[in-house]
Scaffold this motif. Sequence first.
Motif, PDB file in Angstrom:
ATOM      1  N   LEU A  29       0.825  -1.207   0.000  1.00 22.71           N
ATOM      2  CA  LEU A  29       0.000   0.000   0.000  1.00 22.71           C
ATOM      3  C   LEU A  29       0.860   1.258   0.000  1.00 22.71           C
ATOM      4  O   LEU A  29       0.569   2.223  -0.715  1.00 22.71           O
ATOM      5  N   GLN A  30       1.923   1.257   0.800  1.00 22.13           N
ATOM      6  CA  GLN A  30       2.781   2.439   0.859  1.00 22.13           C
ATOM      7  C   GLN A  30       3.473   2.673  -0.482  1.00 22.13           C
ATOM      8  O   GLN A  30       3.606   3.821  -0.928  1.00 22.13           O
ATOM      9  N   ILE A  31       3.911   1.600  -1.131  1.00 14.94           N
ATOM     10  CA  ILE A  31       4.561   1.746  -2.437  1.00 14.94           C
ATOM     11  C   ILE A  31       3.570   2.241  -3.478  1.00 14.94           C
ATOM     12  O   ILE A  31       3.870   3.133  -4.283  1.00 14.94           O
ATOM     13  N   LEU A  32       2.365   1.700  -3.466  1.00 15.16           N
ATOM     14  CA  LEU A  32       1.324   2.147  -4.409  1.00 15.16           C
ATOM     15  C   LEU A  32       0.996   3.622  -4.198  1.00 15.16           C
ATOM     16  O   LEU A  32       0.846   4.384  -5.160  1.00 15.16           O
ATOM     17  N   HIS A  33       0.898   4.039  -2.953  1.00 17.04           N
ATOM     18  CA  HIS A  33       0.542   5.430  -2.666  1.00 17.04           C
ATOM     19  C   HIS A  33       1.697   6.396  -2.946  1.00 17.04           C
ATOM     20  O   HIS A  33       1.481   7.604  -3.064  1.00 17.04           O
ATOM     21  N   SER A  34       2.933   5.859  -3.044  1.00 18.90           N
ATOM     22  CA  SER A  34       4.086   6.720  -3.306  1.00 18.90           C
ATOM     23  C   SER A  34       4.352   6.928  -4.794  1.00 18.90           C
ATOM     24  O   SER A  34       5.161   7.768  -5.174  1.00 18.90           O
ATOM     25  N   LEU A  35       3.672   6.154  -5.657  1.00 16.07           N
ATOM     26  CA  LEU A  35       3.904   6.272  -7.100  1.00 16.07           C
ATOM     27  C   LEU A  35       3.408   7.613  -7.619  1.00 16.07           C
ATOM     28  O   LEU A  35       2.319   8.070  -7.267  1.00 16.07           O
ATOM     29  N   THR A  36       4.222   8.230  -8.457  1.00 16.19           N
ATOM     30  CA  THR A  36       3.837   9.499  -9.089  1.00 16.19           C
ATOM     31  C   THR A  36       3.895   9.420 -10.607  1.00 16.19           C
ATOM     32  O   THR A  36       3.357  10.299 -11.283  1.00 16.19           O
ATOM     33  N   ASN A  37       4.555   8.397 -11.126  1.00 13.53           N
ATOM     34  CA  ASN A  37       4.630   8.204 -12.578  1.00 13.53           C
ATOM     35  C   ASN A  37       3.710   7.063 -12.997  1.00 13.53           C
ATOM     36  O   ASN A  37       3.479   6.119 -12.244  1.00 13.53           O
ATOM     37  N   THR A  38       3.195   7.166 -14.222  1.00 12.52           N
ATOM     38  CA  THR A  38       2.302   6.135 -14.733  1.00 12.52           C
ATOM     39  C   THR A  38       3.070   4.843 -14.997  1.00 12.52           C
ATOM     40  O   THR A  38       4.152   4.847 -15.583  1.00 12.52           O
ATOM     41  N   VAL A  39       2.505   3.749 -14.540  1.00 18.17           N
ATOM     42  CA  VAL A  39       3.075   2.426 -14.793  1.00 18.17           C
ATOM     43  C   VAL A  39       2.091   1.653 -15.668  1.00 18.17           C
ATOM     44  O   VAL A  39       0.935   1.448 -15.291  1.00 18.17           O
ATOM     45  N   ASP A  40       2.543   1.267 -16.859  1.00 18.45           N
ATOM     46  CA  ASP A  40       1.716   0.467 -17.766  1.00 18.45           C
ATOM     47  C   ASP A  40       1.915  -1.008 -17.441  1.00 18.45           C
ATOM     48  O   ASP A  40       3.045  -1.505 -17.444  1.00 18.45           O
ATOM     49  N   ILE A  41       0.810  -1.695 -17.186  1.00 20.85           N
ATOM     50  CA  ILE A  41       0.861  -3.123 -16.852  1.00 20.85           C
ATOM     51  C   ILE A  41       0.098  -3.890 -17.928  1.00 20.85           C
ATOM     52  O   ILE A  41      -1.096  -3.670 -18.122  1.00 20.85           O
ATOM     53  N   THR A  42       0.808  -4.755 -18.624  1.00 16.98           N
ATOM     54  CA  THR A  42       0.199  -5.574 -19.673  1.00 16.98           C
ATOM     55  C   THR A  42       0.113  -7.015 -19.196  1.00 16.98           C
ATOM     56  O   THR A  42       1.139  -7.653 -18.932  1.00 16.98           O
TER      57      THR A  42
END
Length: 504
Positions: free
Chosen positions: A62-75
């Motif tokens: 959760l902490q890592i997800l909330h710290s993301l600021t750049n878009t991550v494309d997941i295929t």
Amino acid sequence: MDNKKNNTSFSMIQRWASGINAIVSALVLLVIVIMINFIAARHFVRIKLDPESTGKLSSMTLQILHSLTNTVDITVFYDTSEVSFSFIDSLLREYKSECPFLNIVTVDYVKNPGLAAMIKEKYRLTFPQTKNEVLFKNLVIFDCNNRVKAVYDKELWDYDLSDFLSGKESEIRRAAFKGEMLFTSALIVVSDNRVRNAYFVTGHGEHSPISQEANTGFKDFASILELNNIQVNLLNLTSTNRIPEDCNLLVIAGPVNRYLPEELNKINDYLKSGGRTLILFRAGLHAGIYTGLESLLSEWGVNVGSDMIFDVTATITGQDMQVTNFTLSHPIMKPLANSRLYVSLPRSISRKEQAKVDADAPIVEELAFSSKNGIAITDIRNGLGYPKPTDKRGELPLIASIEKGNVPGVTGDFALTRMVVCGDSYFLSNQIIDSLANRDFAVLAVNWLIDRPYTMGGIGPRPIGKYKLNLSRTQRNLVWITFAGVIPCSILFVSLLVWWNRRN
């Protein structure tokens, strides 16, 4: 005659009204079901049946997800009929509900070969195996600013071979799903553009990061480093003039032989220049061995005891100890509140008492202790301890951190020297590292050492075990009768009662 017509007319109106009411009720129910599914699809919750699970994503994820600021494309490049797909889809939905910067696309290469060809073309330089239809399938690709990490289906599961090898089953059983561990690791890799290096010191009988041996191997610990985007290297201090400049973490894991003076000088020079080091001492049989690190750490304000701590109230086998007494104000230990560490009988690691403390002296903090029933046994013969009246008793420290700032001539993140010293090394070996909170301590200690605070929000993800419900033949028959007979018949009976009541 008029009354008969009125009754007939009223009866017809009543029947039409009842029919319309039934239709409207059915439509309302349908709308409610659609709305519930619409809301559920956007506010996803995963329920785990694991008795040790909280039913949510781990606090670290959760902490890592909330710290993301750049878009991550997941295929999700998958045959959607595969067993793993439903697990992956459910997990990524929950990731998406916590982070708006995730862009998730599912590509079924069986049903949509055209789109699959476009994905292969996009990643043909990153993954040479895109030309091989056997190798490049059933994987999840994480992409952030052209930093790419793939998680393959075979990595997502731990497998139980016992029943297959014994002939009880014809297929290999999937034992645990590791999706959250690997997906969170992939997010760390693609969102952090800094490559960090850990060097394991060799040549003195240390635990090997490439060994899979259960009691002494450190392969699983090395895997934890790699999952956290830290490359693992070996370092022989006699073959180099100094510790490499790209060393972000020096690991000294349970040496049994003495270090040469020049080797100790290289380690000390590294520490004085803002180095980060994890030092683990062997316990039990090797507790009385002098390696030279004891004198080096004494200069940094730490006493390493020639003893082993025994706690009669916290042992299971007489050769181990469960540790619950932590300094919860420290970033490493705070997330471990209400957790336990499982260690062998460790050496004491304590803060050195000094008559005068300089302003720039290292800050030593004791992190974990035995209970008040601990005893530091100094008479150790053939791996066995013989208590004496003079042995220290009480809450005895076994893990400590050292921190010193203002390193001359050094600026940036590594201007601060950091060390974690543990009185036991076996608790991070392949056999024990997954016991209790040992793995979590390893992750927290490493990330504190390399100064990566956004990964220190709490306990990390765990594999989700698959649980099998074993029923006897009688129980299976009872379940079948209940679902195939009792429940349908009960519904039919209630429906007939309602019909009969409305008819009359």
